[in-house]
Design a protein around this motif. Structure first.
Motif, PDB file in Angstrom:
ATOM      1  N   SER A  45      11.840  -1.743   8.058  1.00  0.00           N
ATOM      2  CA  SER A  45      11.051  -3.178   6.903  1.00  0.00           C
ATOM      3  C   SER A  45      10.520  -3.831   8.312  1.00  0.00           C
ATOM      4  CB  SER A  45      11.986  -4.208   6.529  1.00  0.00           C
ATOM      5  OG  SER A  45      12.801  -4.882   7.718  1.00  0.00           O
ATOM      6  N   ARG A  46      10.531  -3.002   9.257  1.00  0.00           N
ATOM      7  CA  ARG A  46       9.910  -4.043  10.749  1.00  0.00           C
ATOM      8  C   ARG A  46       7.767  -4.173  10.620  1.00  0.00           C
ATOM      9  NH1 ARG A  46      12.390  -8.240  11.792  1.00  0.00           N
ATOM     10  NH2 ARG A  46      13.184  -7.206   8.951  1.00  0.00           N
ATOM     11  N   PRO A  47       7.457  -4.833  10.541  1.00  0.00           N
ATOM     12  CA  PRO A  47       5.946  -4.393  10.999  1.00  0.00           C
ATOM     13  C   PRO A  47       5.466  -3.344  10.821  1.00  0.00           C
ATOM     14  CG  PRO A  47       6.467  -6.585  11.745  1.00  0.00           C
ATOM     15  CD  PRO A  47       7.881  -6.158  11.865  1.00  0.00           C
ATOM     16  N   PHE A  58       7.418  -0.338   5.669  1.00  0.00           N
ATOM     17  CA  PHE A  58       7.669  -0.174   3.997  1.00  0.00           C
ATOM     18  C   PHE A  58       8.249  -0.463   2.814  1.00  0.00           C
ATOM     19  CE2 PHE A  58       8.096   3.795   7.333  1.00  0.00           C
ATOM     20  CZ  PHE A  58       8.799   4.484   6.637  1.00  0.00           C
ATOM     21  N   PHE A  59       8.561  -1.783   3.542  1.00  0.00           N
ATOM     22  CA  PHE A  59       8.672  -3.080   2.980  1.00  0.00           C
ATOM     23  C   PHE A  59       9.060  -4.826   3.109  1.00  0.00           C
ATOM     24  CE2 PHE A  59      12.348  -1.808   3.601  1.00  0.00           C
ATOM     25  CZ  PHE A  59      13.697  -3.104   3.368  1.00  0.00           C
ATOM     26  N   VAL A  60       9.152  -5.421   2.318  1.00  0.00           N
ATOM     27  CA  VAL A  60       8.045  -6.842   2.733  1.00  0.00           C
ATOM     28  C   VAL A  60      10.199  -7.070   2.578  1.00  0.00           C
ATOM     29  CG1 VAL A  60       7.317  -8.896   3.118  1.00  0.00           C
ATOM     30  CG2 VAL A  60       6.190  -7.019   2.469  1.00  0.00           C
ATOM     31  N   SER A  97      12.542  -5.567  -5.042  1.00  0.00           N
ATOM     32  CA  SER A  97      12.053  -4.040  -5.198  1.00  0.00           C
ATOM     33  C   SER A  97      13.609  -3.454  -5.192  1.00  0.00           C
ATOM     34  CB  SER A  97      11.377  -3.122  -4.627  1.00  0.00           C
ATOM     35  OG  SER A  97      11.623  -3.763  -2.841  1.00  0.00           O
ATOM     36  N   SER A  98      13.498  -2.296  -5.185  1.00  0.00           N
ATOM     37  CA  SER A  98      14.983  -1.472  -4.701  1.00  0.00           C
ATOM     38  C   SER A  98      15.354  -1.685  -3.097  1.00  0.00           C
ATOM     39  CB  SER A  98      14.854  -0.104  -5.566  1.00  0.00           C
ATOM     40  OG  SER A  98      13.461  -0.044  -4.692  1.00  0.00           O
ATOM     41  N   MET A  99      14.369  -1.816  -2.623  1.00  0.00           N
ATOM     42  CA  MET A  99      14.410  -1.344  -1.204  1.00  0.00           C
ATOM     43  C   MET A  99      14.848  -3.309  -0.974  1.00  0.00           C
ATOM     44  SD  MET A  99      14.357   1.044   0.816  1.00  0.00           S
ATOM     45  CE  MET A  99      13.010   2.486   0.638  1.00  0.00           C
ATOM     46  N   THR A 114       0.936  -1.012  -0.373  1.00  0.00           N
ATOM     47  CA  THR A 114      -0.366  -0.175  -0.100  1.00  0.00           C
ATOM     48  C   THR A 114       1.108   1.239  -0.073  1.00  0.00           C
ATOM     49  OG1 THR A 114      -1.768  -1.327   1.602  1.00  0.00           O
ATOM     50  CG2 THR A 114      -1.725   1.323   1.677  1.00  0.00           C
ATOM     51  N   ILE A 115       0.435   2.102  -0.717  1.00  0.00           N
ATOM     52  CA  ILE A 115       0.836   3.513  -0.668  1.00  0.00           C
ATOM     53  C   ILE A 115       0.136   4.290  -0.366  1.00  0.00           C
ATOM     54  CG2 ILE A 115       2.317   4.849  -2.166  1.00  0.00           C
ATOM     55  CD1 ILE A 115       3.356   3.334  -3.581  1.00  0.00           C
ATOM     56  N   HIS A 116       0.703   5.350   0.414  1.00  0.00           N
ATOM     57  CA  HIS A 116      -0.055   6.244   1.391  1.00  0.00           C
ATOM     58  C   HIS A 116       0.400   7.473   0.546  1.00  0.00           C
ATOM     59  CE1 HIS A 116      -1.690   3.662   4.723  1.00  0.00           C
ATOM     60  NE2 HIS A 116      -0.192   3.216   4.466  1.00  0.00           N
TER      61      HIS A 116
END
Length: 348
Positions: A109-111, A115-117, A242-244, A50-52
């Protein structure tokens, strides 16, 4: 991530983030993405769920943070490298920044932040890209240590024509004719700056002068960064990340690899004689690296690929102008011609 800048790695991270956005825009346009406060975006790798949409105030804040941190890391690193005892600590410094990048990506990356999985890959799979990442950071750092800030930043602009050249020769990917023509003044401008910046100025005694090793490190650094940038796209497709996610795997491996080279390449300063303000600058450099890694995500997500590129050009021009002022050169300095041509000729 950059690289420093360390800016070099951060530049490459920006390119990979733009790659993510452009890939996503093949499924969802930027306008559709931000029509609602929250939009769902499902890339093939499942990295971003999801992107906010960042509000206007939030976007402006993150843009200011990213711009100031990018400018700050260049001048902070230059100040650190002006100390002869730290000029020979390039490998350790790169390992430190990779560690800062790894820690930043782990936290976001933490739940609770998500920010990313995170997505892990094998050590052998990521090893070539991690090695390229090391050269992508160390060589530009050496360039900054032996060059003026302005020349360092101007030379980094050659990344665009070198990447275009590699893509054309090895992958058969061409760019539009007008974009290719605009790269000619870019190269001419860098040549002018290289010639006059290494000569110094006869009018002032206290000016920053670029050395021949600085020029060599700059051009080899551009080649290393260009190869690294092209490989990023290859590894995106190869590992479906992804980049992340890619940087999350690269950074700790790169930091680990450099540990083996630190005893061979670095000369440790006398830590007891190192002033406190030098350690504060090193800590500040790490903070800047983390802020750039974090803010770049919001800037690209909020501005889109084209607008974020314009912001990047604005940061380049700011560093060039401030670097010229910081160098102590006069308005009559002939390298100013190349410094004026190059940033204004970079194609979007």
């Amino acid at each position: 991530m950059p690289s420093g800048e360390p800016l070099a790695d951060l530049e490459a991270q920006k390119i990979t983030l733009l790659y993510d956005l452009k890939s996503a825009e093949t499924r969802v346009t930027a306008e559709e993405l931000f029509e609602k406060p929250t939009s769902t975006l499902v890339p093939l790798d499942g990295a971003i769920k999801t992107i906010h949409r960042p509000g206007q105030t939030s976007f402006l804040i993150w843009t200011v943070v990213n711009t100031l941190a990018t400018i700050g890391i260049v001048f902070t690193n230059k100040k650190i490298f002006d100390d002869p005892s730290f000029k020979s600590m390039q490998t350790s410094f790169a390992a430190f920044h990779f560690a800062c990048t790894s820690l930043t990506l782990y936290v976001i990356s933490r739940p609770s932040l998500a920010f990313f999985v995170p997505n892990r890959c094998g050590f052998v799979e990521i090893l070539p890209l991690s090695l390229a990442m090391c050269f992508n950071v160390i060589l530009p750092n050496l360039s900054l240590a032996y060059s003026s800030v302005t020349f360092y930043q101007i030379a980094r602009i050659l990344l665009t024509p070198f990447v275009a050249f590699i893509n054309l020769v090895f992958y058969g990917i061409s760019i539009p004719k007008y974009a290719a023509l605009s790269l000619i003044p870019v190269c001419l401008g860098v040549a002018v700056v290289s010639y006059y910046d290494t000569r110094g100025s006869s009018l002032e005694k206290e000016t920053q002068v670029t050395t021949i090793p600085g020029v060599i490190f700059a051009f080899t650094g551009v080649i290393a960064s260009s190869v690294y940038t092209v490989w990023i796209g290859t590894y995106h497709r190869k590992l479906n990340m992804s980049s992340m996610q890619l940087l999350f795997n690269q950074a700790p491996v790169s930091s680990f690899l450099l540990l083996f080279f630190i005893p061979l390449m670095d000369t440790a300063p006398v830590f007891e004689e190192t002033p406190v303000n030098r350690w504060l600058l090193i800590g500040l450099s790490g903070v800047f690296a983390s802020l750039i890694n974090l803010s770049q995500f919001f800037v690209i997500a909020g501005a889109g690929a084209v607008s974020s590129t314009v912001i990047g050009h604005g940061k380049t021009c700011s560093i060039v102008i401030l670097g010229w002022i910081y160098s102590g050169r006069s308005i009559s300095d002939k390298s100013l011609l190349g410094k004026s041509i190059t940033p204004t000729s970079v194609p979007n």
